[in-house]
Design an enzyme around this catalytic site. Structure first.
Site, PDB file in Angstrom:
ATOM      1  N   ASP A  17      29.704  39.132  49.691  1.00 39.51           N
ATOM      2  CA  ASP A  17      28.913  39.404  48.485  1.00 39.51           C
ATOM      3  C   ASP A  17      27.608  38.635  48.441  1.00 39.51           C
ATOM      4  O   ASP A  17      26.712  38.964  47.661  1.00 39.51           O
ATOM      5  CB  ASP A  17      29.730  39.043  47.237  1.00 39.51           C
ATOM      6  CG  ASP A  17      30.918  39.965  47.036  1.00 39.51           C
ATOM      7  OD1 ASP A  17      31.030  40.946  47.794  1.00 39.51           O
ATOM      8  OD2 ASP A  17      31.730  39.711  46.124  1.00 39.51           O
ATOM      9  N   GLU A  56      40.213  50.313  36.250  1.00 40.83           N
ATOM     10  CA  GLU A  56      41.569  49.902  36.592  1.00 40.83           C
ATOM     11  C   GLU A  56      42.179  49.031  35.506  1.00 40.83           C
ATOM     12  O   GLU A  56      43.356  49.205  35.143  1.00 40.83           O
ATOM     13  CB  GLU A  56      41.572  49.175  37.944  1.00 40.83           C
ATOM     14  CG  GLU A  56      41.300  50.103  39.120  1.00 40.83           C
ATOM     15  CD  GLU A  56      41.467  49.431  40.461  1.00 40.83           C
ATOM     16  OE1 GLU A  56      41.851  50.115  41.428  1.00 40.83           O
ATOM     17  OE2 GLU A  56      41.207  48.209  40.554  1.00 40.83           O
ATOM     18  N   GLY A  68      37.299  33.235  51.041  1.00 41.25           N
ATOM     19  CA  GLY A  68      37.557  34.606  50.612  1.00 41.25           C
ATOM     20  C   GLY A  68      37.757  35.519  51.812  1.00 41.25           C
ATOM     21  O   GLY A  68      38.065  35.066  52.919  1.00 41.25           O
ATOM     22  N   PHE A  69      37.538  36.804  51.602  1.00 47.11           N
ATOM     23  CA  PHE A  69      37.778  37.767  52.677  1.00 47.11           C
ATOM     24  C   PHE A  69      36.847  37.527  53.864  1.00 47.11           C
ATOM     25  O   PHE A  69      37.292  37.499  55.018  1.00 47.11           O
ATOM     26  CB  PHE A  69      37.601  39.194  52.145  1.00 47.11           C
ATOM     27  CG  PHE A  69      38.691  39.627  51.206  1.00 47.11           C
ATOM     28  CD1 PHE A  69      39.913  40.042  51.703  1.00 47.11           C
ATOM     29  CD2 PHE A  69      38.496  39.611  49.842  1.00 47.11           C
ATOM     30  CE1 PHE A  69      40.930  40.441  50.844  1.00 47.11           C
ATOM     31  CE2 PHE A  69      39.507  40.004  48.972  1.00 47.11           C
ATOM     32  CZ  PHE A  69      40.731  40.409  49.477  1.00 47.11           C
ATOM     33  N   GLY A  70      35.546  37.360  53.611  1.00 41.59           N
ATOM     34  CA  GLY A  70      34.604  37.151  54.707  1.00 41.59           C
ATOM     35  C   GLY A  70      34.877  35.879  55.475  1.00 41.59           C
ATOM     36  O   GLY A  70      34.937  35.870  56.711  1.00 41.59           O
ATOM     37  N   GLY A  74      33.743  28.902  52.283  1.00 42.57           N
ATOM     38  CA  GLY A  74      34.349  29.947  51.475  1.00 42.57           C
ATOM     39  C   GLY A  74      35.576  30.537  52.138  1.00 42.57           C
ATOM     40  O   GLY A  74      35.529  30.972  53.296  1.00 42.57           O
ATOM     41  N   ALA A 104      35.889  44.009  49.405  1.00 42.29           N
ATOM     42  CA  ALA A 104      36.624  43.266  50.426  1.00 42.29           C
ATOM     43  C   ALA A 104      36.419  43.850  51.829  1.00 42.29           C
ATOM     44  O   ALA A 104      36.201  43.092  52.786  1.00 42.29           O
ATOM     45  CB  ALA A 104      38.105  43.222  50.061  1.00 42.29           C
TER      46      ALA A 104
END
Length: 417
Positions: free
Chosen positions: A293, A163, A6-8, A4, A308
């Site tokens: 997540d 948002e 993503g952020f992690g 992955g 995040a």
């Protein structure tokens, strides 16, 4: 092995960079997406490439880290092998950071007929759909059909829902109102459906009330304590038996773990999250760490936020614990450092909770802008986002009102007659 980008996963790779280990980062995409601004792609405020950055460009300065483009299919826990459709990679340690997907809570039709905001493709598809709705509404059609086309329903009053509702309202009552002079904008409705008694339910009451008031001022219809019973191609059925005619349903009501891990034999919590030890390891498989997540930490009073900042902190911590294990040092339990939360509602308007202090209005909005720009990856991305924001702010204009072709991108069916 890091599964992955993503952020992690990305911050875990950065932490392991230039260390005496070999790191392989695997992802189905060759880019990292800055998900906090994805809704602005759907609202025609930013280009998709403004919030995406090539993973290889991020990693190329780290000689011990390499990237593999692959869609993970399964894992052999005994042999410690990760498989994609045409690739197999052996690992000593594995960091699972595959993220989350949209949770529909078993609502009939929600998965089939709702738009989501989890990928770039979904953001572009939603933007295309919104602009097409106005194109169709500008034709000579009956009033009921026009009302259906111009009702935009957002399910979920959390940060993403609020948002996007604010951004969509500004798009509609700004550039689109000038683009479509033949449309009576009294037909246009932006509706937010929220099951709780307020939007932004995790924020303090003063901030919730402020956000709700701002949405009302922006002509957003907020339906509180309202449950969705069923989603159909052109209607939303509510628990009170009311039926809302709408061509557009955007589902932001919940997220759950990426279903890729189903059937792997791990202990799971609510939403399919993987149960992990305080060190972020999976019990019985201490060579596997889970971050972001996807993880649910045992012995904590509450589930960590699926945000995040939490993913970044966990990615760094898991990487450091692996380095500690390799050097014989004790591992440390993960402790989340809550740095606060921010939500923008529109021009000059936001709410922010930092520690015990709350901020609203212009100051909170400036804080939000600064935090997003700082966390974006890449100088070009920061520059382009700043330019687009400046054009929107100074000229009340969004130049990215483009209907782009998307191949193999499913969209909810609709009657285009």
């Amino acid at each position: 092995m890091i599964a992955g980008g993503g952020f992690g996963g990305l911050w875990a790779a950065r932490t392991l960079a230039n260390q005496p280990v070999d790191v392989i980062l695997v992802d189905r995409n060759n880019y990292h997406t800055f998900l906090p601004l994805l809704y602005q792609v759907a609202a025609a405020e930013l280009e998709p490439e403004d919030i995406a950055y090539p993973i290889r460009s991020i990693l190329r300065k780290f000689p011990n880290v390499r990237f593999v483009l692959a869609d993970i299919k399964r894992i052999d826990l005994g042999k410690r092998v990760l498989y994609s459709s045409d690739y197999a990679i052996t690992y000593d340690y594995l960091i699972l950071a595959t993220g989350s997907t949209t949770q529909f809570f078993g609502i009939p039709g929600a998965a089939e007929y709702s738009f989501q905001l989890k990928t770039l493709e979904q953001g572009i598809a939603l933007r295309n759909h919104i602009l097409r709705c106005f194109e169709y509404a500008s034709r000579k059609i009956d009033d009921a059909k026009r009302q259906q086309l111009l009702t935009f329903t957002i399910v979920g009053g959390g940060p993403t829902g609020v948002e996007f509702a604010g951004a969509l309202a500004e798009l509609i009552h700004g550039p689109l109102k000038k683009d479509y002079p033949s449309i009576d904008f009294d037909y246009v409705k932006v509706v937010v459906i929220e099951a709780a008694n307020s939007v932004l339910i995790t924020f303090p009451k003063t901030l919730r009330d402020y956000a709700l008031d701002r949405l009302y001022r922006m002509k957003v219809n907020v339906m509180l304590e309202t449950l969705v019973e069923k989603v159909m191609p052109q209607t939303v059925h509510l628990k009170d038996k009311n039926i809302l005619p709408t061509e557009t349903v955007i589902w932001t009501a919940g997220i759950c773990a990426d279903p890729i891990t189903e059937g792997w034999g791990f202990s799971t919590a609510r939403g399919g999250l993987l149960m992990v030890l305080p060190t972020l390891e999976i019990e019985g498989h201490e060579e596997i760490y889970v971050v972001g997540d996807l993880s649910s930490i045992e012995d904590t009073r509450r589930q960590l936020p699926m945000t995040a900042p939490a993913a970044v902190q966990q990615g760094i911590h898991a990487a450091n614990n692996i380095l500690n294990k390799l050097t014989g040092r004790p591992q440390s339990p993960f402790i989340y450092k809550d740095k606060g939360a921010m939500v923008t509602i529109g021009r000059n308007t936001a709410v922010a909770q930092i520690g015990k202090r709350s901020f609203t209005g212009f100051f909170a909005w400036i804080l939000w802008l600064i935090v997003q720009l700082i966390n974006l990856i890449g100088f070009r991305n920061r520059l382009m986002v700043l330019i687009n924001w400046s054009i929107d702010y100074l000229l009340f204009e969004r130049a990215i009102r483009l209907i782009l072709p998307l191949r193999k991108q499913p969209q909810p069916p609709r009657n285009q007659t």
